[in-house]
Design a protein around this motif. Structure first.
Motif, PDB file in Angstrom:
ATOM      1  N   ARG A 143       0.787  -1.226   0.000  1.00  0.00           N
ATOM      2  CA  ARG A 143       0.000   0.000   0.000  1.00  0.00           C
ATOM      3  C   ARG A 143       0.823   1.282   0.000  1.00  0.00           C
ATOM      4  N   TYR A 144       2.064   1.201   0.468  1.00  0.00           N
ATOM      5  CA  TYR A 144       2.718   2.474   0.794  1.00  0.00           C
ATOM      6  C   TYR A 144       3.465   3.130  -0.368  1.00  0.00           C
ATOM      7  N   ILE A 145       3.775   2.364  -1.426  1.00  0.00           N
ATOM      8  CA  ILE A 145       4.430   3.002  -2.576  1.00  0.00           C
ATOM      9  C   ILE A 145       3.371   3.143  -3.673  1.00  0.00           C
ATOM     10  N   PRO A 146       2.961   4.380  -3.972  1.00  0.00           N
ATOM     11  CA  PRO A 146       1.802   4.565  -4.865  1.00  0.00           C
ATOM     12  C   PRO A 146       1.813   3.707  -6.137  1.00  0.00           C
TER      13      PRO A 146
ATOM     14  N   ILE B 118      11.147  -6.051  -7.997  1.00  0.00           N
ATOM     15  CA  ILE B 118      11.702  -7.133  -7.170  1.00  0.00           C
ATOM     16  C   ILE B 118      11.813  -6.726  -5.707  1.00  0.00           C
ATOM     17  N   GLN B 119      11.820  -5.415  -5.434  1.00  0.00           N
ATOM     18  CA  GLN B 119      11.866  -4.895  -4.059  1.00  0.00           C
ATOM     19  C   GLN B 119      12.903  -5.631  -3.198  1.00  0.00           C
ATOM     20  N   SER B 120      12.446  -6.234  -2.101  1.00  0.00           N
ATOM     21  CA  SER B 120      13.417  -6.793  -1.153  1.00  0.00           C
ATOM     22  C   SER B 120      14.170  -8.010  -1.666  1.00  0.00           C
ATOM     23  N   ILE B 121      13.734  -8.603  -2.758  1.00  0.00           N
ATOM     24  CA  ILE B 121      14.500  -9.737  -3.296  1.00  0.00           C
ATOM     25  C   ILE B 121      15.890  -9.252  -3.723  1.00  0.00           C
TER      26      ILE B 121
ATOM     27  N   PRO C  14       8.608  -6.359  12.752  1.00  0.00           N
ATOM     28  CA  PRO C  14       8.371  -5.937  11.370  1.00  0.00           C
ATOM     29  C   PRO C  14       9.673  -5.522  10.678  1.00  0.00           C
ATOM     30  N   TYR C  15       9.714  -5.697   9.354  1.00  0.00           N
ATOM     31  CA  TYR C  15      10.954  -5.483   8.616  1.00  0.00           C
ATOM     32  C   TYR C  15      11.462  -4.055   8.675  1.00  0.00           C
ATOM     33  N   ASN C  16      10.551  -3.127   9.000  1.00  0.00           N
ATOM     34  CA  ASN C  16      10.970  -1.727   9.015  1.00  0.00           C
ATOM     35  C   ASN C  16      10.915  -1.137  10.424  1.00  0.00           C
TER      36      ASN C  16
ATOM     37  N   ILE D 162      16.244  -7.413   6.913  1.00  0.00           N
ATOM     38  CA  ILE D 162      15.347  -6.340   7.363  1.00  0.00           C
ATOM     39  C   ILE D 162      15.918  -5.036   6.807  1.00  0.00           C
ATOM     40  N   ASN D 163      15.093  -3.992   6.781  1.00  0.00           N
ATOM     41  CA  ASN D 163      15.541  -2.762   6.118  1.00  0.00           C
ATOM     42  C   ASN D 163      16.819  -2.199   6.726  1.00  0.00           C
ATOM     43  N   ALA D 164      16.921  -2.207   8.063  1.00  0.00           N
ATOM     44  CA  ALA D 164      18.115  -1.632   8.697  1.00  0.00           C
ATOM     45  C   ALA D 164      19.373  -2.353   8.212  1.00  0.00           C
TER      46      ALA D 164
ATOM     47  N   ARG E  14      10.236   6.232   7.072  1.00  0.00           N
ATOM     48  CA  ARG E  14      10.698   5.264   8.056  1.00  0.00           C
ATOM     49  C   ARG E  14      12.133   4.803   7.736  1.00  0.00           C
ATOM     50  N   ASN E  15      12.411   4.606   6.458  1.00  0.00           N
ATOM     51  CA  ASN E  15      13.779   4.216   6.089  1.00  0.00           C
ATOM     52  C   ASN E  15      14.773   5.335   6.410  1.00  0.00           C
ATOM     53  N   PHE E  16      14.351   6.592   6.212  1.00  0.00           N
ATOM     54  CA  PHE E  16      15.211   7.709   6.606  1.00  0.00           C
ATOM     55  C   PHE E  16      15.461   7.671   8.112  1.00  0.00           C
TER      56      PHE E  16
ATOM     57  N   ASN F 203      20.174   5.010  -3.047  1.00  0.00           N
ATOM     58  CA  ASN F 203      20.656   3.778  -3.673  1.00  0.00           C
ATOM     59  C   ASN F 203      19.767   2.589  -3.314  1.00  0.00           C
ATOM     60  N   TYR F 204      19.310   2.570  -2.073  1.00  0.00           N
ATOM     61  CA  TYR F 204      18.422   1.497  -1.617  1.00  0.00           C
ATOM     62  C   TYR F 204      17.103   1.509  -2.411  1.00  0.00           C
ATOM     63  N   CYS F 205      16.507   2.686  -2.559  1.00  0.00           N
ATOM     64  CA  CYS F 205      15.230   2.782  -3.290  1.00  0.00           C
ATOM     65  C   CYS F 205      15.413   2.399  -4.758  1.00  0.00           C
TER      66      CYS F 205
ATOM     67  N   GLN G 236      17.740   0.352  -5.963  1.00  0.00           N
ATOM     68  CA  GLN G 236      17.990  -1.091  -6.007  1.00  0.00           C
ATOM     69  C   GLN G 236      16.687  -1.882  -5.862  1.00  0.00           C
ATOM     70  N   CYS G 237      15.804  -1.424  -4.970  1.00  0.00           N
ATOM     71  CA  CYS G 237      14.527  -2.126  -4.766  1.00  0.00           C
ATOM     72  C   CYS G 237      13.623  -1.999  -5.991  1.00  0.00           C
ATOM     73  N   SER G 238      13.870  -0.997  -6.835  1.00  0.00           N
ATOM     74  CA  SER G 238      12.983  -0.740  -7.965  1.00  0.00           C
ATOM     75  C   SER G 238      13.447  -1.387  -9.264  1.00  0.00           C
TER      76      SER G 238
ATOM     77  N   THR H 201      11.729 -14.199   4.733  1.00  0.00           N
ATOM     78  CA  THR H 201      10.306 -13.985   4.424  1.00  0.00           C
ATOM     79  C   THR H 201       9.614 -13.212   5.556  1.00  0.00           C
ATOM     80  N   TYR H 202      10.291 -12.130   5.949  1.00  0.00           N
ATOM     81  CA  TYR H 202       9.752 -11.227   6.971  1.00  0.00           C
ATOM     82  C   TYR H 202       9.428 -11.988   8.249  1.00  0.00           C
ATOM     83  N   ASP H 203       8.308 -11.575   8.829  1.00  0.00           N
ATOM     84  CA  ASP H 203       7.851 -12.188  10.062  1.00  0.00           C
ATOM     85  C   ASP H 203       7.213 -13.546   9.847  1.00  0.00           C
TER      86      ASP H 203
ATOM     87  N   SER I 149      11.465 -12.935  -0.186  1.00  0.00           N
ATOM     88  CA  SER I 149      10.277 -12.367  -0.792  1.00  0.00           C
ATOM     89  C   SER I 149      10.410 -10.848  -0.847  1.00  0.00           C
ATOM     90  N   GLY I 150       9.526 -10.218  -1.599  1.00  0.00           N
ATOM     91  CA  GLY I 150       9.498  -8.757  -1.683  1.00  0.00           C
ATOM     92  C   GLY I 150       8.057  -8.285  -1.728  1.00  0.00           C
ATOM     93  N   VAL I 151       7.852  -7.013  -1.394  1.00  0.00           N
ATOM     94  CA  VAL I 151       6.476  -6.500  -1.381  1.00  0.00           C
ATOM     95  C   VAL I 151       5.880  -6.333  -2.783  1.00  0.00           C
ATOM     96  N   GLY I 152       6.679  -6.539  -3.813  1.00  0.00           N
ATOM     97  CA  GLY I 152       6.143  -6.571  -5.176  1.00  0.00           C
ATOM     98  C   GLY I 152       5.429  -7.896  -5.462  1.00  0.00           C
TER      99      GLY I 152
END
Ligand code: GLU
Length: 304
Positions: A25-28, A61-64, A93-95, A112-114, A163-165, A187-189, A191-193, A239-241, A256-259
């Protein structure tokens, strides 16, 4: 074994799961993806590729991407990485920020994101545009020249990366980030895209099933110990939580990734990638996980 037949059966069985759950939901731009898609690819180390459904449709591919950035960072700095990132499932949670504060800026694991931000920081110290190194590796491994970054998606993700910031600033405060927060988040954003299909991702990850050696051309990406360890981290934290439940249902190293992509490694045999955009409560693709569960049930190809 008639793998094509198995994939066809899996695809038929997962129809009830397609569209179940929610789009990220969070990335338009991710909310605009057609939820009713499903694809799966199986890549074997002998070079054979089997596909079903939308296996050649590219998705974010996001987090993959974190698997490949980890591989690059491991190859570059080796065990030094573990002084800055842990190897335990987070159970959060991952973030999440809370654990990072409590554990004084050492992220639990590289997925996880950190932890992924620290990995990006390591790569950024060697190449200011670290995502380009990841894209290059993916092109080489998948043998596809036109794997690209969806720049509009990357910019949209950066825009909502509050949150990543926050995580990156906390890392910086604890002295666990060498580059600027802005550069690492950028760079993270990016790479995830990166966008790839199931077929491309499965081919790209095959080195993890082959002791670190790329199946095409034999380039050594990691030594066999490092490859084993990336797989172990995927099994515990990929695979997150839902990592415990995923081990129970599927029993393969995974990321896995949120995509909606889910990539698994079948050590010694190959890789598989399933994709369907809608996610379960843990953030893993509903139909993707169901497909891999079904695949393992039919083939018996679990590591446990
Ligand atoms: N761009 C995402 C984020 O960090 C990656 C999420 C994911 O696939 O886990 O917020």
């Amino acid at each position: 074994v008639n793998y094509q037949r198995i994939l066809d059966d899996v695809a038929a069985d997962v129809v009830p799961f397609i569209g179940k759950g929610n789009l990220a939901r969070y990335i338009p731009p991710l909310t605009k993806v057609d939820p009713n898609q499903f694809g799966m690819a199986l890549f074997l180390l002998d070079g054979r590729l089997f596909t079903v459904g939308d296996a050649n449709v590219r998705f974010s591919i996001q987090s993959i991407s974190k698997v490949f950035s980890l591989a690059l960072a491991s190859a570059r700095v080796g065990d030094e990485l573990w002084s800055r990132v842990g190897r335990e499932p987070s159970g959060a949670p991952y973030n999440s920020l809370i654990q990072l504060e409590e554990e004084r800026g050492k992220p639990r694991n590289p997925f996880i994101n950190a932890g992924a931000l620290v990995v990006v920081d390591v790569l950024s110290s060697h190449c200011p545009r670290s995502e380009e190194v990841v894209v290059e590796l993916l092109r080489r491994l998948a043998q596809v020249d036109d794997i690209e970054i969806d720049v509009a998606l990357a910019e949209a993700a950066r825009e909502v990366s509050h949150r990543n910031f926050a995580i990156a600033h906390l890392l910086k405060d604890f002295g666990n980030l060498r580059n600027s927060v802005d550069n690492v988040i950028r760079n993270y954003c990016y790479q995830c895209s990166i966008t790839m299909s199931c077929s491309e991702l499965a081919a790209a990850a095959a080195f993890l099933a082959a002791g670190g050696i790329a199946t095409n051309g034999g380039e050594r990406i990691l030594d066999s110990g490092q490859a084993k360890r990336v797989n172990a981290l995927m099994a515990g934290c990929g695979t997150y939580d839902g990592a415990g439940d995923f081990a129970y249902r599927v029993g393969l190293p995974a990321k896995s990734g949120v995509g909606g992509g889910v990539l698994v490694v079948i050590p010694g045999l190959g890789t598989a990638c399933a994709w369907s955009p809608t996610l379960d409560a843990s953030g893993n693709s509903s139909a993707g996980v169901a497909a891999l569960e079904r695949f393992v049930k039919i083939t018996g190809l679990s590591i446990y």
